[in-house]
Design a protein around this motif. Structure first.
Motif, PDB file in Angstrom:
ATOM      1  N   UNK A 184     -10.836 -38.235  14.371  1.00 27.88           N
ATOM      2  CA  UNK A 184     -10.217 -39.484  14.854  1.00 27.88           C
ATOM      3  C   UNK A 184      -9.013 -39.859  14.010  1.00 27.88           C
ATOM      4  N   UNK A 185      -9.075 -39.592  12.697  1.00 25.59           N
ATOM      5  CA  UNK A 185      -7.923 -39.878  11.837  1.00 25.59           C
ATOM      6  C   UNK A 185      -6.743 -38.987  12.213  1.00 25.59           C
ATOM      7  N   UNK A 186      -7.019 -37.691  12.444  1.00 25.91           N
ATOM      8  CA  UNK A 186      -5.941 -36.768  12.822  1.00 25.91           C
ATOM      9  C   UNK A 186      -5.319 -37.192  14.147  1.00 25.91           C
ATOM     10  N   UNK A 187      -6.157 -37.583  15.102  1.00 32.79           N
ATOM     11  CA  UNK A 187      -5.652 -38.023  16.399  1.00 32.79           C
ATOM     12  C   UNK A 187      -4.806 -39.285  16.253  1.00 32.79           C
ATOM     13  N   UNK A 188      -5.271 -40.238  15.442  1.00 28.78           N
ATOM     14  CA  UNK A 188      -4.505 -41.473  15.222  1.00 28.78           C
ATOM     15  C   UNK A 188      -3.192 -41.192  14.496  1.00 28.78           C
ATOM     16  N   UNK A 189      -3.265 -40.342  13.460  1.00 28.73           N
ATOM     17  CA  UNK A 189      -2.058 -40.024  12.688  1.00 28.73           C
ATOM     18  C   UNK A 189      -1.035 -39.294  13.546  1.00 28.73           C
ATOM     19  N   UNK A 190      -1.530 -38.462  14.489  1.00 34.20           N
ATOM     20  CA  UNK A 190      -0.619 -37.752  15.369  1.00 34.20           C
ATOM     21  C   UNK A 190       0.153 -38.671  16.290  1.00 34.20           C
ATOM     22  N   UNK A 191      -0.459 -39.809  16.665  1.00 32.95           N
ATOM     23  CA  UNK A 191       0.252 -40.775  17.513  1.00 32.95           C
ATOM     24  C   UNK A 191       1.299 -41.556  16.727  1.00 32.95           C
ATOM     25  N   UNK A 192       1.167 -41.572  15.409  1.00 25.95           N
ATOM     26  CA  UNK A 192       2.111 -42.315  14.573  1.00 25.95           C
ATOM     27  C   UNK A 192       3.297 -41.467  14.129  1.00 25.95           C
ATOM     28  N   UNK A 193       3.117 -40.139  14.086  1.00 26.16           N
ATOM     29  CA  UNK A 193       4.166 -39.265  13.570  1.00 26.16           C
ATOM     30  C   UNK A 193       4.179 -37.957  14.346  1.00 26.16           C
ATOM     31  N   UNK A 194       5.297 -37.683  15.020  1.00 30.87           N
ATOM     32  CA  UNK A 194       5.411 -36.423  15.757  1.00 30.87           C
ATOM     33  C   UNK A 194       5.499 -35.239  14.800  1.00 30.87           C
ATOM     34  N   UNK A 195       6.072 -35.454  13.598  1.00 32.89           N
ATOM     35  CA  UNK A 195       6.150 -34.374  12.606  1.00 32.89           C
ATOM     36  C   UNK A 195       4.752 -33.965  12.143  1.00 32.89           C
ATOM     37  N   UNK A 196       3.889 -34.955  11.918  1.00 35.48           N
ATOM     38  CA  UNK A 196       2.513 -34.663  11.513  1.00 35.48           C
ATOM     39  C   UNK A 196       1.782 -33.912  12.621  1.00 35.48           C
ATOM     40  N   UNK A 197       1.958 -34.348  13.858  1.00 36.84           N
ATOM     41  CA  UNK A 197       1.294 -33.687  14.983  1.00 36.84           C
ATOM     42  C   UNK A 197       1.765 -32.239  15.110  1.00 36.84           C
TER      43      UNK A 197
END
Length: 229
Positions: A94-107
Motif C-alpha cells: 500500500x505504501x508503494x502504491x501510494x508513493x507511486x501516485x505521488x511521484x512518477x519517477x518513483x513509480x
C-alpha cells in the motif's frame, strides 16, 4: 529419518507423512484460515491484485504464498506469524502504491518503464534484446491479434507489467509477412507488394532494383518479398 526406514510400500508415510491422522483435520482449519488471510490481504492491496500483476504485486503475492506454505505443512508452526507477515506485506504494498501516485519517477523506478518494440512496421531489435523478447515471440503475439503483415503495425509497446499494446495503421501497407515459412501455401495467398523486399530480420523495406545488399537498419542480408495487405 534413516535411509533404512524408507520403504516403498509404506503407504501411511507416503500419504500422511510422519504426522498423526488427526493433523488432517487441523490442515482443513489451517487452509480455511489461510484462505481468509489471503482474501483480506488481496482486498486490502486493491483491485490490481485481481487483474494483471505488476512487479510489486507479484512480489507481494509470492511473499504471502511462501509464508502460507510452511504453516500449512508443518504442525509445529503457528498461524500468528502468517498474520504478521501478511500485515507487513500489505503495508509495504500500500505504501508503494501510494508513493507511486505521488511521484512518477518513483513509480518508474519501482515498476520500470514501457519499451517500444515495433516502430512504423520495423522491429526495434535493440529494445527486443534488452527486454528478452524474441522475433518469434513478437510475431506470435501479432498473429494472435490477427495481424499478418508487419508493415501494418505502427507501434508495439511492452508495458511495465509485461503486456503488449499494439497500434495499427488504418490503411493497407507494404511489409514483412508474418506467416511462418512452414505454411508456404498461406504465404503465397498474400498479395505481393510491387517491386519491394522486406528484411527478414527487422522488416525494413527496400526496392528490388536497389544495389544495396545489406539492410541499412540492422545490417543483415536476408530478404523476402514484401506483402501488401
Amino acid at each position: 529419518m534413516n535411509p533404512e526406514e524408507i520403504q516403498i510400500t509404506d503407504w501411511g508415510r507416503i500419504f500422511l507423512g510422519e504426522v498423526p491422522g488427526s493433523f488432517m483435520l487441523e490442515v482443513v482449519i489451517r487452509i480455511a484460515f489461510m484462505y481468509l488471510v489471503l482474501m483480506v490481504s488481496m482486498r486490502a492491496m486493491g483491485k490490481r491484485m485481481a487483474g494483471m500483476l505488476g512487479r510489486t504485486e507479484m512480489a507481494a503475492l509470492v511473499s504471502l504464498a511462501a509464508s502460507i506454505g510452511v504453516s500449512l505443512q508443518d504442525p509445529t508452526k503457528g498461524l500468528l506469524p502468517v498474520v504478521i507477515i501478511a500485515a507487513v506485506v500489505v503495508t509495504i504494498q500500500r505504501f508503494i502504491a501510494w508513493r507511486g501516485t505521488q511521484s512518477s519517477d518513483f513509480e518508474q523506478k519501482v515498476m520500470d518503464d514501457l519499451d517500444i518494440l515495433v516502430e512504423d512496421g520495423c522491429l526495434n531489435l535493440e529494445a527486443m534484446e534488452t527486454t528478452r523478447v524474441t522475433q518469434e515471440r513478437m510475431f506470435a503475439q501479432l498473429r494472435h491479434e490477427g495481424i499478418f503483415n508487419l508493415g501494418k503495425v505502427k507501434r508495439v509497446y511492452l508495458e511495465a507489467n509485461g503486456s503488449f499494446s499494439i497500434l495499427q495503421f488504418p490503411e493497407e501497407r507494404d511489409g514483412l509477412s508474418l506467416i511462418p515459412n512452414m505454411d508456404p501455401e498461406l504465404q503465397e495467398s498474400q498479395p505481393r507488394a510491387a517491386e519491394k523486399l522486406a528484411c527478414t530480420s527487422c522488416g525494413k523495406l527496400m526496392q528490388k532494383q536497389s544495389t544495396t545488399k545489406s539492410c541499412d537498419r540492422c545490417g543483415k542480408e536476408d530478404w523476402s518479398e514484401a506483402v501488401h495487405c
